[in-house]
Motif scaffolding. Structure first.
Motif, PDB file in Angstrom:
ATOM      1  N   PRO A  63       0.937  -1.279  -0.098  1.00 39.69           N
ATOM      2  CA  PRO A  63      -0.181   0.047   0.006  1.00 39.69           C
ATOM      3  C   PRO A  63       0.963   1.226   0.038  1.00 39.69           C
ATOM      4  O   PRO A  63       1.912   1.406   0.677  1.00 39.69           O
ATOM      5  CB  PRO A  63      -0.779  -0.094   1.238  1.00 39.69           C
ATOM      6  N   GLY A  64       0.671   2.165  -0.805  1.00 38.63           N
ATOM      7  CA  GLY A  64       1.106   3.400  -0.860  1.00 38.63           C
ATOM      8  C   GLY A  64       2.440   3.490  -1.875  1.00 38.63           C
ATOM      9  O   GLY A  64       2.967   4.478  -1.991  1.00 38.63           O
ATOM     10  N   ALA A  65       2.811   2.186  -2.521  1.00 37.52           N
ATOM     11  CA  ALA A  65       3.848   2.382  -3.393  1.00 37.52           C
ATOM     12  C   ALA A  65       3.413   3.271  -4.577  1.00 37.52           C
ATOM     13  O   ALA A  65       2.457   3.447  -5.133  1.00 37.52           O
ATOM     14  CB  ALA A  65       3.731   1.060  -4.065  1.00 37.52           C
ATOM     15  N   GLU A  66       4.504   3.818  -5.187  1.00 39.11           N
ATOM     16  CA  GLU A  66       4.380   5.007  -6.004  1.00 39.11           C
ATOM     17  C   GLU A  66       4.833   4.306  -7.552  1.00 39.11           C
ATOM     18  O   GLU A  66       5.622   3.494  -7.711  1.00 39.11           O
ATOM     19  CB  GLU A  66       5.235   6.120  -5.635  1.00 39.11           C
ATOM     20  N   PRO A  67       3.946   5.070  -8.619  1.00 40.96           N
ATOM     21  CA  PRO A  67       4.219   4.609  -9.779  1.00 40.96           C
ATOM     22  C   PRO A  67       5.791   4.816 -10.336  1.00 40.96           C
ATOM     23  O   PRO A  67       6.324   5.987 -10.102  1.00 40.96           O
ATOM     24  CB  PRO A  67       3.024   5.262 -10.719  1.00 40.96           C
ATOM     25  N   ALA A  68       6.322   3.851 -11.116  1.00 43.30           N
ATOM     26  CA  ALA A  68       7.622   4.147 -11.719  1.00 43.30           C
ATOM     27  C   ALA A  68       7.330   3.622 -13.443  1.00 43.30           C
ATOM     28  O   ALA A  68       6.448   2.713 -13.641  1.00 43.30           O
ATOM     29  CB  ALA A  68       8.702   3.479 -11.077  1.00 43.30           C
ATOM     30  N   LEU A  69       8.328   4.186 -14.159  1.00 45.81           N
ATOM     31  CA  LEU A  69       8.137   3.618 -15.634  1.00 45.81           C
ATOM     32  C   LEU A  69       9.441   3.785 -15.934  1.00 45.81           C
ATOM     33  O   LEU A  69      10.338   4.487 -15.733  1.00 45.81           O
ATOM     34  CB  LEU A  69       7.570   4.764 -16.444  1.00 45.81           C
ATOM     35  N   TYR A  70       9.913   2.483 -16.696  1.00 42.04           N
ATOM     36  CA  TYR A  70      11.481   2.039 -17.025  1.00 42.04           C
ATOM     37  C   TYR A  70      11.774   2.200 -18.460  1.00 42.04           C
ATOM     38  O   TYR A  70      10.490   1.476 -19.214  1.00 42.04           O
ATOM     39  CB  TYR A  70      11.532   0.613 -16.461  1.00 42.04           C
ATOM     40  N   ILE A  71      12.632   2.877 -18.951  1.00 45.08           N
ATOM     41  CA  ILE A  71      12.748   2.796 -20.206  1.00 45.08           C
ATOM     42  C   ILE A  71      14.028   2.299 -20.669  1.00 45.08           C
ATOM     43  O   ILE A  71      15.051   2.551 -20.209  1.00 45.08           O
ATOM     44  CB  ILE A  71      12.803   4.293 -20.656  1.00 45.08           C
ATOM     45  N   HIS A  72      14.158   1.188 -21.632  1.00 40.96           N
ATOM     46  CA  HIS A  72      15.665   0.531 -22.009  1.00 40.96           C
ATOM     47  C   HIS A  72      16.152   1.454 -23.127  1.00 40.96           C
ATOM     48  O   HIS A  72      15.821   2.350 -23.419  1.00 40.96           O
ATOM     49  CB  HIS A  72      15.143  -0.976 -22.453  1.00 40.96           C
ATOM     50  N   GLY A  73      17.372   0.791 -23.512  1.00 39.38           N
ATOM     51  CA  GLY A  73      18.182   1.476 -24.354  1.00 39.38           C
ATOM     52  C   GLY A  73      18.272   0.849 -25.784  1.00 39.38           C
ATOM     53  O   GLY A  73      17.311   0.159 -25.977  1.00 39.38           O
ATOM     54  N   LEU A  74      19.147   1.184 -26.354  1.00 42.88           N
ATOM     55  CA  LEU A  74      19.095   0.702 -28.002  1.00 42.88           C
ATOM     56  C   LEU A  74      19.461  -0.825 -28.035  1.00 42.88           C
ATOM     57  O   LEU A  74      20.567  -1.082 -27.295  1.00 42.88           O
ATOM     58  CB  LEU A  74      20.268   1.380 -28.674  1.00 42.88           C
ATOM     59  N   GLY A  75      18.612  -1.568 -28.622  1.00 43.04           N
ATOM     60  CA  GLY A  75      18.712  -2.844 -28.653  1.00 43.04           C
ATOM     61  C   GLY A  75      18.536  -3.686 -27.617  1.00 43.04           C
ATOM     62  O   GLY A  75      18.465  -4.699 -27.511  1.00 43.04           O
ATOM     63  N   GLY A  76      17.747  -2.885 -26.803  1.00 40.51           N
ATOM     64  CA  GLY A  76      17.260  -3.648 -25.367  1.00 40.51           C
ATOM     65  C   GLY A  76      15.899  -3.875 -25.299  1.00 40.51           C
ATOM     66  O   GLY A  76      15.167  -4.025 -26.547  1.00 40.51           O
ATOM     67  N   SER A  77      15.461  -4.054 -24.230  1.00 39.98           N
ATOM     68  CA  SER A  77      13.733  -4.252 -24.169  1.00 39.98           C
ATOM     69  C   SER A  77      13.575  -4.180 -22.670  1.00 39.98           C
ATOM     70  O   SER A  77      14.333  -3.683 -21.746  1.00 39.98           O
ATOM     71  CB  SER A  77      13.614  -5.725 -24.536  1.00 39.98           C
ATOM     72  N   SER A  78      12.411  -4.361 -22.411  1.00 45.14           N
ATOM     73  CA  SER A  78      11.864  -4.111 -20.837  1.00 45.14           C
ATOM     74  C   SER A  78      12.339  -5.191 -19.968  1.00 45.14           C
ATOM     75  O   SER A  78      12.423  -4.913 -18.785  1.00 45.14           O
ATOM     76  CB  SER A  78      10.219  -4.313 -21.013  1.00 45.14           C
TER      77      SER A  78
END
Length: 357
Positions: A55-70
């Motif tokens: 409870p109370g965890a905050e939203p995050a978004l992760y962005i990979h690099g060239l040639g990478g993935s999630s």
């Protein structure tokens, strides 16, 4: 070449680390987080959810690099989601257009990548988010955070692919002249198709890690599976070449007058920012990260010895300690942080950055 912001006094801090014993330690390497397809603006976007459950965890978004993935965020996202004392992150890691399981894009420019990040945050209705980007994903995140400060609560940049003009500072520098060839996409596609997936995975690991022996066997097998996937995606070479061209274009525009410069974007960022880089990075000039941190108004810097281009994969606990330090600092709202200062000096100065050339 110099870029100045006259009349402004920026503060760059040393990164803060929470004590190591407060960082969650998984009993075993986690499996890749489950993913799903989402229709976004008429195209397929692929996202992996990294839920906290707290409870109370905050939203995050992760962005990979060239040639990478999630999947590049599997280990770090798991640690950041599992925290029980302090702010935890409820994350999403996306495959950028053309990569992983996402569909192709009409444009692979850095601005197009930044707009995709913005559109995803709007579509998911989770903003403002804690935005974390690696390499090309870091550069795109700089653009996104500057364009839409209302959508970004904090920004973490890991080896961001910001401009440098010495091709000797990157393993990819030797391929840049080939981008001028009209049929380079076809040539790259043939080259990738001719490579065994195990060979391709080994090449990527060797270029991204300072010490490839740190790469766990479980992750190596997953990397081979991803390399096999690339053979099956008809537009992968198009996405790779287009994205690399977009990065090179952003490098050149950065040193020209006008608002297109990514350095000017960095100077407009208002989110508290953490910049992390490995001193043994083979892909991005190691002088770049300090330049980025000096230019962003509210920034912290951590340089990691014995680490390469993907610190979130190579030393996820060390990165997590710095991210938790940033979260504690921001969440404290003026109260003393529980984080431990890595090095105690805080420097104020007029933001004047000399670019590497």
């Amino acid at each position: 070449m110099e870029f100045a912001q006259p009349g402004h006094t920026w503060v760059m801090k040393r990164a803060s680390l929470v004590p190591e014993f407060t960082v969650p330690t998984p009993e075993q390497l986690p499996e890749r987080w489950p993913g799903r397809e989402v229709e976004l603006d008429g195209s397929v976007a692929f996202v992996r959810d990294t839920p906290s459950g707290r409870p109370g965890a905050e939203p995050a978004l992760y962005i990979h690099g060239l040639g990478g993935s999630s999947t590049n965020w599997t280990d770090l996202a798991g640690i950041l989601a599992a925290r029980t004392d302090g702010v935890a992150l409820d994350g999403q890691a996306i495959d950028l257009p053309g990569f992983g399981y996402s569909g192709r894009a009409r444009s692979y420019s850095l601005d197009a990548m930044a707009n995709h990040i913005i559109r995803w945050i709007e579509h998911s209705d989770r903003g403002p988010v804690h935005l974390l980007g690696n390499s090309m994903g870091g550069a795109a995140s700089v653009k996104a955070a500057a364009k839409r400060p209302d959508l970004v609560r904090t920004l973490t940049l890991i080896s961001p692919a910001m401009p440098f003009l010495d091709p000797r500072r990157s393993l990819q520098g030797r391929v840049v002249p080939f981008l001028l060839l009209p049929n380079v996409t076809r040539l790259v596609g043939r080259r990738m198709a001719a490579m065994d997936p195990e060979e391709l995975a080994a090449m990527v690991i060797d270029s991204c890690y300072a010490d490839p022996t740190r790469y766990p066997e479980q992750r190596r097998l997953e990397a081979i599976e991803e390399a096999r996937l690339r053979h099956q995606v008809p537009w992968y070479a198009e996405a790779y070449v287009g994205s690399l061209r977009g990065l090179v274009s952003s490098f050149l525009r950065a040193y020209l007058p006008g608002e297109g410069s990514i350095w000017r974007s960095a100077a407009r960022i208002t989110a508290p920012t953490l910049v992390i880089a490995g001193r043994q990075d083979k892909l991005v000039d190691i002088r770049t990260a300090p330049q980025v941190a000096r230019l962003i108004p509210d920034s912290r810097l951590m340089m990691l010895e014995g680490v390469g281009h993907v610190a979130q994969m190579e030393v996820p606990r060390s990165v997590a300690r710095a991210v938790f330090g940033l979260l504690d600092e921001v969440g404290a709202a003026g109260e003393p942080s529980v984080a431990v200062q890595v090095q105690g000096t805080v420097r104020s100065r007029v933001a004047r950055v000399r670019m590497a050339s």
